[in-house]
Design a protein around this motif. Sequence first.
Motif, PDB file in Angstrom:
ATOM      1  N   VAL A   1       1.363   3.272   7.582  1.00 58.77           N
ATOM      2  CA  VAL A   1       1.758   3.510   6.073  1.00 58.77           C
ATOM      3  C   VAL A   1       1.080   5.037   6.622  1.00 58.77           C
ATOM      4  N   ALA A   2       0.153   5.682   6.811  1.00 60.80           N
ATOM      5  CA  ALA A   2       0.249   7.052   7.154  1.00 60.80           C
ATOM      6  C   ALA A   2       1.610   7.369   8.214  1.00 60.80           C
ATOM      7  N   SER A   3       1.841   6.986   8.807  1.00 61.12           N
ATOM      8  CA  SER A   3       2.864   7.609   9.354  1.00 61.12           C
ATOM      9  C   SER A   3       4.462   7.819   8.325  1.00 61.12           C
ATOM     10  N   ARG A   4       4.119   6.457   7.445  1.00 60.08           N
ATOM     11  CA  ARG A   4       5.480   6.176   6.527  1.00 60.08           C
ATOM     12  C   ARG A   4       4.870   7.935   5.236  1.00 60.08           C
TER      13      ARG A   4
ATOM     14  N   LEU B   1       1.064  -1.078   0.226  1.00 58.38           N
ATOM     15  CA  LEU B   1      -0.343  -0.056   0.345  1.00 58.38           C
ATOM     16  C   LEU B   1       1.218   1.110  -0.518  1.00 58.38           C
ATOM     17  N   THR B   2       1.393   1.147   0.343  1.00 65.99           N
ATOM     18  CA  THR B   2       2.726   2.492   1.048  1.00 65.99           C
ATOM     19  C   THR B   2       3.467   2.481  -1.046  1.00 65.99           C
ATOM     20  N   GLY B   3       3.507   1.597  -0.847  1.00 59.71           N
ATOM     21  CA  GLY B   3       4.232   1.912  -2.809  1.00 59.71           C
ATOM     22  C   GLY B   3       3.309   2.334  -3.603  1.00 59.71           C
ATOM     23  N   ASP B   4       1.934   1.631  -3.611  1.00 61.99           N
ATOM     24  CA  ASP B   4       1.139   2.330  -3.899  1.00 61.99           C
ATOM     25  C   ASP B   4       0.709   3.904  -3.929  1.00 61.99           C
ATOM     26  N   LEU B   5       1.121   4.448  -3.195  1.00 61.81           N
ATOM     27  CA  LEU B   5      -0.072   5.591  -2.935  1.00 61.81           C
ATOM     28  C   LEU B   5       1.905   6.755  -2.551  1.00 61.81           C
ATOM     29  N   VAL B   6       3.222   6.152  -2.504  1.00 63.00           N
ATOM     30  CA  VAL B   6       3.733   6.721  -3.296  1.00 63.00           C
ATOM     31  C   VAL B   6       3.888   7.061  -4.304  1.00 63.00           C
TER      32      VAL B   6
ATOM     33  N   SER C   1       3.888  10.769  -8.520  1.00 68.80           N
ATOM     34  CA  SER C   1       3.026  10.758 -10.138  1.00 68.80           C
ATOM     35  C   SER C   1       2.318  11.925 -11.005  1.00 68.80           C
ATOM     36  N   ASN C   2       1.515  12.303  -9.744  1.00 70.72           N
ATOM     37  CA  ASN C   2       0.001  13.156  -9.554  1.00 70.72           C
ATOM     38  C   ASN C   2       0.139  14.359  -9.386  1.00 70.72           C
ATOM     39  N   PRO C   3       0.806  15.977 -10.044  1.00 69.01           N
ATOM     40  CA  PRO C   3       1.029  17.029  -9.628  1.00 69.01           C
ATOM     41  C   PRO C   3       0.530  17.562  -9.151  1.00 69.01           C
TER      42      PRO C   3
ATOM     43  N   ALA D   1      -1.271  20.571   1.027  1.00 66.93           N
ATOM     44  CA  ALA D   1      -0.525  20.596   2.146  1.00 66.93           C
ATOM     45  C   ALA D   1      -1.054  19.528   3.245  1.00 66.93           C
ATOM     46  N   SER D   2      -1.793  18.645   2.086  1.00 64.96           N
ATOM     47  CA  SER D   2      -1.682  17.522   3.124  1.00 64.96           C
ATOM     48  C   SER D   2      -2.737  16.211   1.899  1.00 64.96           C
ATOM     49  N   LEU D   3      -2.484  14.936   2.824  1.00 61.63           N
ATOM     50  CA  LEU D   3      -2.515  13.762   1.998  1.00 61.63           C
ATOM     51  C   LEU D   3      -4.083  13.114   2.524  1.00 61.63           C
TER      52      LEU D   3
END
Length: 207
Positions: A122-125, A87-92, A97-99, A105-107
């Motif tokens: 995952v949120a921590s990472r 999941l971390t890899g997918d979200l990173v 890739s998305n400007p 300011a948040s995710l």
Amino acid sequence: SDLGLKALATSQRPGLKALRAHAGLDGAIAADEVAWKLAPLINASGRLGSALDNVQLLTTDDEAEATRLVAGLVEQNDERRRLTDLLTGDLVAEIDSNPVWQTRASLVFAGDGWHPGVVGIVASRLAERYGKPAAVIAIRDGEGRGSLRSAGGIHLGHALDACREHLLKGGGHALAAGMTIACDRVDAFSQAFEAYVRGLHPGGLSP
């Protein structure tokens, strides 16, 4: 405490003996060995399985059962790592890739089928990698269970108070928080959370 570490190292309880054997701990045990070798196994059952596994492990008088239970904890911990990394890899990859994410300011991310036991990690990472407060929400049966981790000095307890109209429930402290939300309110929460963070940091938070 030192007394607790001594008791852990010398206990003849089958469960603790099996944990020590798996971790390769023989003799005195240091606090960092508990944190890095033993605690992840115990935590994994609460995240992916049932915390009752830990109770059974620590109370059993049967060495064969203790060995079997430790093997189960190891399997759950390996699965926790796999799901977390995936999941971390997918979200990173999505962020990089998305400007649009560069300007926020948040995710805030939500997904069906994500395991609620790993969203906090995952949120921590993400918060650590991008220096922005992050919320990761696992949706199941129309309801989301989310974990938030802070960055940039954002007090997450206050942030959730400001977004409470969009939540079923939620709360926490400065650095970490949790929430439950209806899936059709995730977008509204994401906008409100972004507005709160940006209000405290008008120029945004740089990655």
